[in-house]
Design an enzyme around this catalytic site. Sequence first.
Site, PDB file in Angstrom:
ATOM      1  N   HIS A  75      -8.231   0.676  -0.255  1.00 56.28           N
ATOM      2  CA  HIS A  75      -7.153   0.546   0.933  1.00 56.28           C
ATOM      3  C   HIS A  75      -6.191   1.525   0.703  1.00 56.28           C
ATOM      4  O   HIS A  75      -5.939   2.288  -0.223  1.00 56.28           O
ATOM      5  CB  HIS A  75      -6.477  -0.822   0.640  1.00 56.28           C
ATOM      6  CG  HIS A  75      -5.888  -0.957  -0.712  1.00 56.28           C
ATOM      7  ND1 HIS A  75      -4.407  -0.633  -0.810  1.00 56.28           N
ATOM      8  CD2 HIS A  75      -6.104  -1.511  -1.864  1.00 56.28           C
ATOM      9  CE1 HIS A  75      -4.037  -0.971  -2.007  1.00 56.28           C
ATOM     10  NE2 HIS A  75      -5.081  -1.483  -2.503  1.00 56.28           N
ATOM     11  N   ASP A  77      -3.030   1.741   1.961  1.00 52.46           N
ATOM     12  CA  ASP A  77      -1.608   1.344   2.150  1.00 52.46           C
ATOM     13  C   ASP A  77      -1.231   1.124   0.364  1.00 52.46           C
ATOM     14  O   ASP A  77      -2.095   0.739  -0.380  1.00 52.46           O
ATOM     15  CB  ASP A  77      -1.242   0.321   3.004  1.00 52.46           C
ATOM     16  CG  ASP A  77      -1.915  -1.110   2.437  1.00 52.46           C
ATOM     17  OD1 ASP A  77      -3.390  -1.030   2.053  1.00 52.46           O
ATOM     18  OD2 ASP A  77      -1.503  -2.109   2.437  1.00 52.46           O
ATOM     19  N   ASP A 105      -2.966   2.135  -7.800  1.00 53.07           N
ATOM     20  CA  ASP A 105      -3.317   1.172  -6.634  1.00 53.07           C
ATOM     21  C   ASP A 105      -2.936   1.722  -5.325  1.00 53.07           C
ATOM     22  O   ASP A 105      -1.803   1.686  -5.053  1.00 53.07           O
ATOM     23  CB  ASP A 105      -2.433  -0.200  -6.779  1.00 53.07           C
ATOM     24  CG  ASP A 105      -2.825  -1.168  -6.287  1.00 53.07           C
ATOM     25  OD1 ASP A 105      -4.011  -1.100  -5.462  1.00 53.07           O
ATOM     26  OD2 ASP A 105      -2.321  -2.178  -6.124  1.00 53.07           O
ATOM     27  N   GLU A 137      -3.645  -3.741   3.129  1.00 63.26           N
ATOM     28  CA  GLU A 137      -4.345  -4.759   1.959  1.00 63.26           C
ATOM     29  C   GLU A 137      -3.003  -5.208   1.254  1.00 63.26           C
ATOM     30  O   GLU A 137      -3.268  -6.460   0.837  1.00 63.26           O
ATOM     31  CB  GLU A 137      -5.101  -3.879   1.013  1.00 63.26           C
ATOM     32  CG  GLU A 137      -5.798  -4.616  -0.136  1.00 63.26           C
ATOM     33  CD  GLU A 137      -5.023  -4.918  -1.397  1.00 63.26           C
ATOM     34  OE1 GLU A 137      -5.551  -5.785  -1.884  1.00 63.26           O
ATOM     35  OE2 GLU A 137      -3.950  -4.448  -1.485  1.00 63.26           O
ATOM     36  N   GLU A 138      -2.199  -4.629   1.163  1.00 60.00           N
ATOM     37  CA  GLU A 138      -0.800  -5.019   0.141  1.00 60.00           C
ATOM     38  C   GLU A 138      -0.135  -6.142   0.821  1.00 60.00           C
ATOM     39  O   GLU A 138       0.829  -6.636   0.293  1.00 60.00           O
ATOM     40  CB  GLU A 138      -0.033  -3.961  -0.142  1.00 60.00           C
ATOM     41  CG  GLU A 138      -0.871  -2.829  -0.828  1.00 60.00           C
ATOM     42  CD  GLU A 138      -0.979  -3.375  -2.461  1.00 60.00           C
ATOM     43  OE1 GLU A 138      -0.763  -4.565  -2.666  1.00 60.00           O
ATOM     44  OE2 GLU A 138      -1.486  -2.816  -3.115  1.00 60.00           O
ATOM     45  N   HIS A 348       2.382  -1.516  -8.661  1.00 61.90           N
ATOM     46  CA  HIS A 348       3.449  -2.420  -7.965  1.00 61.90           C
ATOM     47  C   HIS A 348       4.720  -2.268  -8.661  1.00 61.90           C
ATOM     48  O   HIS A 348       5.572  -2.918  -8.304  1.00 61.90           O
ATOM     49  CB  HIS A 348       3.053  -3.930  -7.698  1.00 61.90           C
ATOM     50  CG  HIS A 348       2.016  -4.106  -6.639  1.00 61.90           C
ATOM     51  ND1 HIS A 348       1.818  -5.349  -6.103  1.00 61.90           N
ATOM     52  CD2 HIS A 348       0.944  -3.328  -6.520  1.00 61.90           C
ATOM     53  CE1 HIS A 348       0.986  -5.100  -5.485  1.00 61.90           C
ATOM     54  NE2 HIS A 348       0.143  -4.075  -5.579  1.00 61.90           N
TER      55      HIS A 348
HETATM   56 ZN   LIG Z   1      -4.487  -2.826  -4.587  1.00 58.29          ZN
END
Ligand SMILES: [Zn+2]
Length: 375
Positions: A75, A77, A105, A137-138, A348
């Site tokens: 992903h 984003d 990530d 995705e997030e 995150h």
């Molecule tokens: Zn991810």
Amino acid sequence: MTVQETLRQLVAIDSVSSRSNAEIISYLAARCEARGLNVKRFPYIDDKGVEKINLVAQTSVSHPNPALDLALVGHTDTVPYDPDWTDALKLTERDGKLFGRGACDTKAFISAALTAIENIDFARLKKPLALAFTADEEIGCLGAKRLADGRSFTARYAILGEPTSLQPMRAGKGYCLAEITVRGREAHSAYPQIGASAIFRAARLIERIEQIAEQLKADQRAAFDPPYTTLNVGLIQGGSAKNIIAGECRFTLEWRAIPGQKSDYVLDLINQAIRDLEKQDMDFVCEIKASRADDSFETRADSELVQFLEETCGRPSGTVAFGTEAPSMIELGAEAIVFGPGDIRVAHRTGEFVPFDQLNNCVRILSNAIERFCS
Ligand SMILES: [Zn+2]
């Protein structure tokens, strides 16, 4: 180009989910085109009016919509970053770790995939390979869901890039949300007989939900921690003053379903509880709005992809508790595995990083996977 330089360039492109991902997609398209891959864009406009793009880049094949043998999915984003993290978009190396927003990530995986395809002679590959880069995705795996809905490709095997510290993850719980509104009748609290408290009613329903949570413990999948479907009432709001009988009470119910249980199984149990409460209280009024229903996923332990990754990584496969795009890839016919460098526990957050040795190992493992499944 080295994998670290690729990661530096990817981190430098701000691709927080709220923004358009057009810039990072242009970069990825150029890198794939330079390797002779056929690139196809799947643009859409998100609910804020922002353009988002999914990209599928595949090795040359005569059929326009072939079944792929292997798809590497990442992903594009990232989650937002704190403005005080001034180096968020500048890849920084310290103690063998590479820091930056998305470094873990999931731009590390994407860098590894781009580096892997640069080391491979496509002319030797007999079976089709694709790199798929998704948007949003997030914020709910929205890009991957669109690829699945549009049947944009089908694949036999898919490796989904997420930080798993290079452990192959073959199953994951589902993720579902519902907003529940219980209604009552407002009245002066000195005269409860003329009103009906929405908070008392919601409390009765929540007590039933707690019983359902207990009941769900009977259905277990040993591979998970905890091994059963979990429920949570994470938010509740109701009433308007201390001396008013509450006219409304709302709460948010979240559940994470084990594989084999449909996402609406819990919803059916809740609806049954509501029907029971309606029988006891003719006046009971309650609305449920299911706002998210991401299925669980499970790929068989004896899948060739699972066995290959377990052998190559020297680790048994595991399970993940966080939501991924794997269910969408399974919808596209793939045996899907979640796998990538970096630790989800540092994703995150400010100062997320990927260990440099894991990044390099990921290049090697993905190169081997391409050789194994596409030759
Ligand atoms: Zn991810």
